[in-house]
Write an enzyme that holds these catalytic residues in place. Structure first.
Site, PDB file in Angstrom:
ATOM      1  CB  ALA A 186      65.991   4.739 -15.706  1.00  0.00           C
ATOM      2  CB  CYS A 187      71.156   2.476 -16.051  1.00  0.00           C
ATOM      3  SG  CYS A 187      70.950   0.763 -15.529  1.00  0.00           S
ATOM      4  CD  GLN A 188      69.975   1.031 -23.004  1.00  0.00           C
ATOM      5  OE1 GLN A 188      69.890   2.239 -22.814  1.00  0.00           O
ATOM      6  NE2 GLN A 188      69.245   0.404 -23.911  1.00  0.00           N
ATOM      7  CG  LEU A 215      65.772   3.845 -19.849  1.00  0.00           C
ATOM      8  CD1 LEU A 215      66.430   5.097 -20.427  1.00  0.00           C
ATOM      9  CD2 LEU A 215      64.343   4.144 -19.428  1.00  0.00           C
TER      10      LEU A 215
END
Length: 295
Positions: A186-188, A215
């Site tokens: 996951a990243c932003q 996220l």
């Protein structure tokens, strides 16, 4: 690539969300800038000295233009690879809610690859943080030039720092997790995490899951959060965050009500008052200096 706001970006590490490419290629963070020859501004001819140093500048400009054009071609080629990874299910796609279920019920590991500026605001409880890109702390001439350019091209507004690629990313992951580990990456916003997925797949990891939209797409009930801010606000910054002029904050204001809106309205009024005071102060100083010269 500069479209990722990073100073180094190998093809194998700069993917884009195949379903949201246009969104990312125009996003924020003052860092999405494809090369546009028509946007170049030149000095008037009478200000240019056609000497050896000028030739060097022209040559350097040509190199920069070639570099920008190469970036566009590289991104187009990389985009096809990323789409294939998801289409062929070499990287499985999850929504944030599905990721939350997988972590709670199946014990899968969430690998957070965001830079420190985003991770320190909000993170998933129990996740492992290994950034694929992080804040560039170097201070050589080339890095400073990129930082100044990034700031002037919108970094002051978005608050997004210049990032650099961590060449040890894969080895750091391998130190913590065997290649048969179920990894939810996951990243932003889902861009850099897909870059990480590609690298991990090429390194031999076989059970890779990617959170579509990152996220920022998660609701607070989807994943167990730790940190001072909601997931949706972890990727914003700069003047736009201070004034509350981001899409994420507007959505948050709709939930929070008038109290949230009034806080940012007060900040805006404060900025206007400060700007007026500065302008009046400069005028007064100018008059004072003129009086001194007259006497």
């Amino acid at each position: 690539m500069e479209i990722l706001g990073v100073s180094v970006s190998p093809l194998t590490s700069t993917p884009s969300n195949p379903r949201n490419y246009q969104h990312y290629s125009n996003h924020r963070f003052g860092k999405t800038h494809f090369f546009n020859p028509s946007s170049l501004k030149h000095k008037p001819l009478h200000q240019i000295q056609f000497n050896s140093s000028c030739k060097g500048i022209i040559k350097a400009q040509a190199v920069d233009e070639d570099y920008e054009l190469k970036q566009v071609k590289d991104m187009a080629a990389a985009r096809k690879r990323w789409e294939a990874l998801v289409r062929e299910e070499k990287v499985k796609m999850l929504t944030p809610k599905e990721a939350g279920y997988a972590i709670q019920l199946s014990g899968k590991t969430l690998l957070d690859v965001r830079p420190s500026t985003e991770h320190e605001k909000a993170w998933v409880k129990g996740s492992t943080w290994i950034p694929i890109f992080d804040v560039d702390t170097q201070f050589d001439v080339g890095t400073l030039s990129r930082k100044v350019t990034s700031y002037m091209m919108g970094g002051w507004w978005s608050g997004v720092p210049t990032l650099s690629y961590d060449k040890q990313f894969v080895s750091k992951v391998m130190e913590k997790f065997p290649k048969d580990t179920d990894l939810i990456v996951a990243c932003q916003k889902g861009l850099r995490s897909l870059a990480a997925c590609e690298q991990l797949y090429n390194a031999g990891y076989t059970n890779i899951f990617w959170i579509q939209g990152g996220l920022e797409a998660a609701e607070e009930e989807d994943l167990e959060r730790e940190g001072p801010q909601p997931f949706k606000l972890a990727g914003i910054g700069g003047v736009s965050e201070f004034l509350g002029w981001t899409d994420q904050q507007r959505a948050q204001a709709a939930k929070e009500g008038w109290g949230y809106k009034l806080m940012f309205s007060a900040r805006l009024v404060g900025v206007v008052i400060a700007a007026d005071a500065l302008f009046i102060g400069v005028q007064q100083l100018s008059h004072y200096l003129q009086d001194i010269r007259a006497n």
